[in-house]
Write an enzyme that holds these catalytic residues in place. Structure first.
Site, short mmCIF file in Angstrom:
data_model
loop_
_atom_site.label_atom_id
_atom_site.label_comp_id
_atom_site.label_asym_id
_atom_site.label_seq_id
_atom_site.Cartn_x
_atom_site.Cartn_y
_atom_site.Cartn_z
N SER A 14 0.90 -1.27 -0.05
CA SER A 14 0.09 -0.14 0.02
C SER A 14 1.05 1.43 0.07
O SER A 14 1.78 1.40 -0.92
CB SER A 14 -0.97 -0.14 1.14
N HIS A 41 -2.82 -0.98 -3.19
CA HIS A 41 -4.03 0.03 -3.20
C HIS A 41 -3.98 1.15 -3.88
O HIS A 41 -2.97 1.86 -3.97
CB HIS A 41 -4.14 0.24 -1.75
N ASP A 134 -4.93 -4.44 5.90
CA ASP A 134 -5.14 -5.43 4.96
C ASP A 134 -3.86 -6.40 4.52
O ASP A 134 -2.69 -5.84 4.73
CB ASP A 134 -5.43 -4.64 3.64
#
Lengths: 189, 277
Positions: A14, A41, A134
């Site tokens: 991310s 992401h 995540d």
């Protein structure tokens, strides 16, 4: 048809992903055997430039996934914005529009969990820098299915939260620097 | 040979899908397994069953459970004018061709709760095509079809819809087409005067007339490759010569057995045109 690769590499990242992947992906040789499946992401409303960007720097092939994309060796596959990426079987990737998970679509957990289902012990998962949780649950699913799990050293990460969350759920995961991860991936091919 | 064995959960899923087909004629057997598995796990957890077998037992004997399970198995995610550039391409590139026909048939396959139906009806009205068009809006989920027919959406989605409509090149104000009350908006009845809502399955049902435009976006991604081939074949057979076919922005006919029946019409928006039959 090329034969299905016996192994796969899956990567989640991310915040700070671009810099981290810039260490790893360009270092992989053109005859690298495994497919590399990547969730980063990205904002849902933008065309992603990740694939284009890395295509210019890498010796392996780099593509943004379309639904039912065939898996090939020496190829990096990026999830497109606003879709979840799933591994359907050892030859095929799929996309879905299901609800975001932890506010993320694509979600690292969703892709990692499908990797655990399809590849079992034949997968290496790498969780890199990021500012949220995540990927941790997905990493655990891969560990439980017997796959190899690797975390970027939180100390050297642009954002430590994601690898730290991974380490909390998977205390036995191997912790490595970005250079260490590159070297390891080149070794296992 | 890699040694493989079927995990218990995979057996359970296969049996549940078979049961749904035999008992209720809902056929998910050729849906893409990764996504089906995720959603059945969610259904099992949230409906409070220990195993998928237990869920199957209940659904077989209690038909009131079916709609709940179907809500998990069919993904209802859409928005009006989703991917505005797709609608802009329909408006600027496809509509000029459609204007040459005296009457038009449009099929929105897998219409979910109707967002795309109203989007196209508004676009066709703006372009002066509505009066000569019949829209067919189909889905397998009865609840979704009822929602589509009602045309009522949460007020908090309207800002996104309005923004999308504007980006799609909208020639009117979206607020001309709905009225708001109690946190909901209802779309104008007149928009669905020319819409036929119908239960239709791309898995088990047949060809649907001579369509000039078929829009089926992010529906076939839930199918496996063989079922995608069936669906694309069905669309190919349902299209008039030189009819248009739009799919989702990350779908492709590249991998389809019917790829050679179409040409790319607006490549970046995944709008194809049926070649001469």
């Amino acid at each position: 048809m090329t034969p299905a690769s016996p192994r796969a590499i899956v990567i989640g990242a991310s915040a700070g992903a671009l810099e981290a992947l810039s260490v790893i992906l360009p270092s992989l040789p053109h005859d690298f055997r495994s497919p590399i499946i990547i969730v980063v992401h990205i904002p849902p409303d933008k065309r992603s430039v990740l694939a284009e960007l890395f295509r210019a720097k890498c010796k392996i092939q780099v593509i943004e996934v379309e639904d039912k994309e065939p898996l090939r060796p020496a190829t990096a596959y990026f999830a497109p914005p606003d879709y979840h990426l799933l591994i359907e079987d050892r030859e095929t990737l799929g996309l879905t529009c299901e609800e975001p998970v932890l506010f993320s679509r694509p979600s690292i957990d969703v892709m990692f969990e499908s990797a655990a289902d399809i590849y079992g012990r034949d997968v290496t998962a790498v969780l890199l820098t990021g500012a949220n949780q995540d990927g941790a649950k997905g990493l655990l699913a891969i560990a439980e299915a017997g796959g190899e799990v690797i975390l970027q050293d939180p100390g050297g990460a642009f954002a430590a939260a994601m690898p730290e969350a991974g380490l909390k759920l998977c205390p036995d995961a191997t912790v490595m620097s970005l250079d260490g991860i590159s070297e390891h991936l080149r070794r296992i091919g | 040979m890699i040694e493989t064995f079927e995990k218990i959960e995979d057996i359970e899923i296969r049996l549940l899908l078979e049961a749904l087909y035999v008992r209720y004629h809902y056929d998910f057997r050729n849906y893409a397994m990764g996504s089906i598995k995720r959603r059945l796990r969610q259904a099992r957890e949230q409906m409070g069953f220990a195993t998928i077998s237990a869920l199957q037992e209940r659904v077989l004997h209690d038909e009131t459970m079916l709609p709940r399970l179907l809500d998990y198995l069919t993904v209802q995610v859409s928005e009006m004018f989703r991917d505005p550039s797709y609608f802009r391409a329909i408006r600027e590139k496809v509509v000029p061709h459609l204007k040459t026909y005296p009457s038009l048939k449009v099929w929105i396959a897998g219409c979910s709760c109707g967002e795309e139906v109203y989007s196209l009806a508004i676009l066709f009205r703006e372009e002066g095509l509505e009066d000569r068009t019949i829209f067919y809006a189909t889905d397998i989920n009865q609840d979704a079809l009822r929602a589509a027919e009602a045309g009522v959406y949460d007020l908090d989605r309207i800002q996104l819809f309005t923004e999308n409509h504007r980006k799609s090149g909208g020639k009117s104000s979206l607020s001309d087409y709905y009225h708001a009350s109690y946190g909901r908006v209802s779309f104008d009845r007149s928009l669905r005067e020319r819409v036929v809502f119908s239960d239709h399955s791309l898995v088990t049902d047949a060809v649907f007339g001579e369509m000039h435009l078929i829009s089926c976006r992010n529906v076939m991604i839930y199918f496996d490759r063989p079922l995608q081939d069936r669906a694309v074949g069905l669309f190919s057979d349902s299209l008039a010569r030189k009819g248009f076919f739009g799919i989702g922005s990350k779908e492709s006919l590249r991998f389809s057995a019917h790829a050679e029946e179409f040409k790319e019409f607006v490549r970046e928006e995944k709008i194809y045109q049926r070649l001469g039959k």
